[in-house]
Design a protein around this motif. Structure first.
Motif, PDB file in Angstrom:
ATOM      1  N   LEU A   1       3.304  -7.356   2.693  1.00 20.30           N
ATOM      2  CA  LEU A   1       4.607  -7.153   3.337  1.00 20.30           C
ATOM      3  C   LEU A   1       4.474  -6.989   4.841  1.00 20.30           C
ATOM      4  O   LEU A   1       3.607  -6.248   5.326  1.00 20.30           O
TER       5      LEU A   1
ATOM      6  N   LYS B   1      -0.337 -14.197   7.899  1.00 22.43           N
ATOM      7  CA  LYS B   1       0.140 -15.412   7.219  1.00 22.43           C
ATOM      8  C   LYS B   1       1.530 -15.210   6.644  1.00 22.43           C
ATOM      9  O   LYS B   1       1.841 -14.157   6.097  1.00 22.43           O
ATOM     10  N   GLY B   2       2.350 -16.255   6.744  1.00 22.72           N
ATOM     11  CA  GLY B   2       3.639 -16.257   6.070  1.00 22.72           C
ATOM     12  C   GLY B   2       3.622 -17.297   4.967  1.00 22.72           C
ATOM     13  O   GLY B   2       2.583 -17.915   4.705  1.00 22.72           O
ATOM     14  N   ARG B   3       4.754 -17.485   4.328  1.00 24.39           N
ATOM     15  CA  ARG B   3       4.864 -18.508   3.288  1.00 24.39           C
ATOM     16  C   ARG B   3       4.753 -19.901   3.895  1.00 24.39           C
ATOM     17  O   ARG B   3       5.000 -20.086   5.084  1.00 24.39           O
TER      18      ARG B   3
ATOM     19  N   GLN C   1      -2.779  -7.945  13.085  1.00 22.24           N
ATOM     20  CA  GLN C   1      -3.485  -9.023  12.385  1.00 22.24           C
ATOM     21  C   GLN C   1      -3.719 -10.181  13.349  1.00 22.24           C
ATOM     22  O   GLN C   1      -2.828 -10.534  14.129  1.00 22.24           O
TER      23      GLN C   1
ATOM     24  N   GLY D   1       9.193 -10.003   5.638  1.00 19.33           N
ATOM     25  CA  GLY D   1       8.856 -11.058   4.679  1.00 19.33           C
ATOM     26  C   GLY D   1       7.769 -10.588   3.728  1.00 19.33           C
ATOM     27  O   GLY D   1       7.034  -9.639   4.021  1.00 19.33           O
TER      28      GLY D   1
ATOM     29  N   SER E   1      -6.134 -10.883   8.126  1.00 23.20           N
ATOM     30  CA  SER E   1      -4.898 -10.807   7.337  1.00 23.20           C
ATOM     31  C   SER E   1      -5.118  -9.779   6.227  1.00 23.20           C
ATOM     32  O   SER E   1      -6.140  -9.839   5.524  1.00 23.20           O
ATOM     33  N   THR E   2      -4.192  -8.865   6.056  1.00 19.78           N
ATOM     34  CA  THR E   2      -4.358  -7.846   4.997  1.00 19.78           C
ATOM     35  C   THR E   2      -4.366  -8.521   3.622  1.00 19.78           C
ATOM     36  O   THR E   2      -5.032  -8.040   2.709  1.00 19.78           O
ATOM     37  N   ASN E   3      -3.642  -9.639   3.475  1.00 27.55           N
ATOM     38  CA  ASN E   3      -3.674 -10.345   2.185  1.00 27.55           C
ATOM     39  C   ASN E   3      -5.072 -10.890   1.899  1.00 27.55           C
ATOM     40  O   ASN E   3      -5.556 -10.821   0.773  1.00 27.55           O
TER      41      ASN E   3
ATOM     42  N   TRP F   1       2.425 -15.260  10.641  1.00 26.64           N
ATOM     43  CA  TRP F   1       3.255 -14.060  10.722  1.00 26.64           C
ATOM     44  C   TRP F   1       2.911 -13.361  12.027  1.00 26.64           C
ATOM     45  O   TRP F   1       1.789 -12.911  12.225  1.00 26.64           O
TER      46      TRP F   1
ATOM     47  N   LYS G   1      16.123 -12.202  10.208  1.00 28.30           N
ATOM     48  CA  LYS G   1      15.016 -11.797   9.345  1.00 28.30           C
ATOM     49  C   LYS G   1      14.388 -10.499   9.843  1.00 28.30           C
ATOM     50  O   LYS G   1      13.984 -10.395  10.998  1.00 28.30           O
TER      51      LYS G   1
HETATM   52  C1  BTN Z   1       6.973 -14.730   5.058  1.00 29.08           C
HETATM   53  O1  BTN Z   1       8.018 -14.315   5.559  1.00 29.08           O
HETATM   54  O2  BTN Z   1       6.743 -15.940   4.981  1.00 29.08           O
HETATM   55  C2  BTN Z   1       5.999 -13.741   4.509  1.00 29.08           C
HETATM   56  C3  BTN Z   1       5.396 -12.887   5.564  1.00 29.08           C
HETATM   57  C4  BTN Z   1       4.385 -11.890   5.034  1.00 29.08           C
HETATM   58  C5  BTN Z   1       3.661 -11.184   6.142  1.00 29.08           C
HETATM   59  C6  BTN Z   1       2.749 -10.100   5.633  1.00 29.08           C
HETATM   60  S1  BTN Z   1       2.103  -9.100   6.920  1.00 29.08           S
HETATM   61  C7  BTN Z   1       0.999  -8.342   5.809  1.00 29.08           C
HETATM   62  C8  BTN Z   1       0.490  -9.415   4.892  1.00 29.08           C
HETATM   63  N1  BTN Z   1      -0.660 -10.074   5.464  1.00 29.08           N
HETATM   64  C9  BTN Z   1      -0.408 -11.336   5.786  1.00 29.08           C
HETATM   65  O3  BTN Z   1      -1.223 -12.115   6.326  1.00 29.08           O
HETATM   66  N2  BTN Z   1       0.850 -11.654   5.451  1.00 29.08           N
HETATM   67  C10 BTN Z   1       1.537 -10.553   4.837  1.00 29.08           C
END
Ligand code: BTN
Length: 273
Positions: free
Chosen positions: A156, A67-69, A63, A137, A39-41, A74, A134
């Protein structure tokens, strides 16, 4: 011909070109590019913990642990969408971190509109929408003490050149720039444009000018005047959205006329009402 265009546009993002095009931007100083990453986060948070500078940019083609919220996944195939995170070290109080999600959403909507003509909007608190679907995110994660933010990672994911409606794993109505326009778009150009817009807005925000962003955010908010149901875990709430407040709270008028401010939750929209 169509296959040729596809092959061309599925080319990897070229980090060298991104850096050059960004020039003296804060996001050109420490760019980390991955073909495939968890995950880039997560990469950005690990780098932040080891002292990486503000502006560090992580871009991935794919990835494995996107991950999302709210603990969601994601989903994105490789080389067709935008997946990136930026590391910021803003001098703000923890209760202002929300404004960074806000400017990231504004920058994304503006850049998408500029480059593709797609009228992207914002669905509180962190989604980019086109009509009822959508398109992208934002996942904002941060580390802070009571009165000081150490770092903020803004991640993002934007659907650019794929057809999300074909995928069973995507659990919500989704779209992409391709689905909206029928044309393939340059992910690289979109990345650069979002980062340029984000940097401009970030500098304005750091000078303390929050006002113009709240106005713009409300203008771009696609759930204003809509009836929504907000799932806050222990409680559910139904009402009509009046506005988004300065602290990022969603202000809802409930059936009895009473107003409630929501700071956190999962929003389902009744588009017809
Ligand atoms: C959402 O809609 O819940 C948020 C989604 C965010 C996805 C991005 S993709 C790049 C970055 N790395 C992740 O693991 N998540 C965010």
């Amino acid at each position: 011909m169509e296959a040729d265009i596809r092959a061309l546009l599925d080319l990897p993002i070229d980090p060298g070109t991104v850096k050059r095009t960004l020039g003296r931007s804060m996001f050109a100083k420490n760019l980390c590019y991955f073909g495939c990453v968890g995950s880039t986060n997560d990469v950005a948070k690990n780098l932040a913990a080891s002292g990486a500078p503000e502006g560090t940019l992580i871009v991935a083609e794919e990835q494995t642990q996107g991950k999302g919220r709210l603990g969601r996944r994601w989903i994105s195939p490789g080389y067709v969408n935008l997946l990136f995170s930026v590391l910021l070290r803003p001098n703000i109080l923890p209760d202002r971190v929300f404004s960074l999600t806000m400017i990231a959403a504004i920058a994304s909507a503006d850049a998408i509109r500029t480059l593709s003509g797609v009228h992207a909007k914002i669905k509180w608190p962190n989604d980019i929408y086109v009509e009822r679907r959508k398109l992208g995110g934002i996942l904002t994660e941060f580390k802070a003490s009571v009165e000081k933010v150490d770092y903020v990672v803004v991640g993002l994911g934007i659907n650019v050149n794929w057809s999300p409606e074909d995928r069973d794993e995507v659990l919500y109505p989704a779209t992409s720039i391709l689905a909206e326009t029928g044309r393939y778009s340059s992910r690289q150009d979109l990345l650069v444009q979002i980062l340029k817009d984000l940097e401009t807005d970030y500098k304005i925000l750091m000078r303390g000018d929050v006002e113009s962003f709240y106005k713009r955010w409300n203008e771009l908010c696609c759930i204003r005047d809509r009836v929504v149901q907000v799932d806050m875990g222990e409680k559910e709430l139904k009402g009509r959205v009046l506005r988004i407040d300065r602290d990022g709270a969603l202000v809802i008028r409930k059936q009895g006329g009473e107003q409630e401010r929501v700071l956190w939750g999962d929003v389902s929209v009744q588009w017809e009402v």
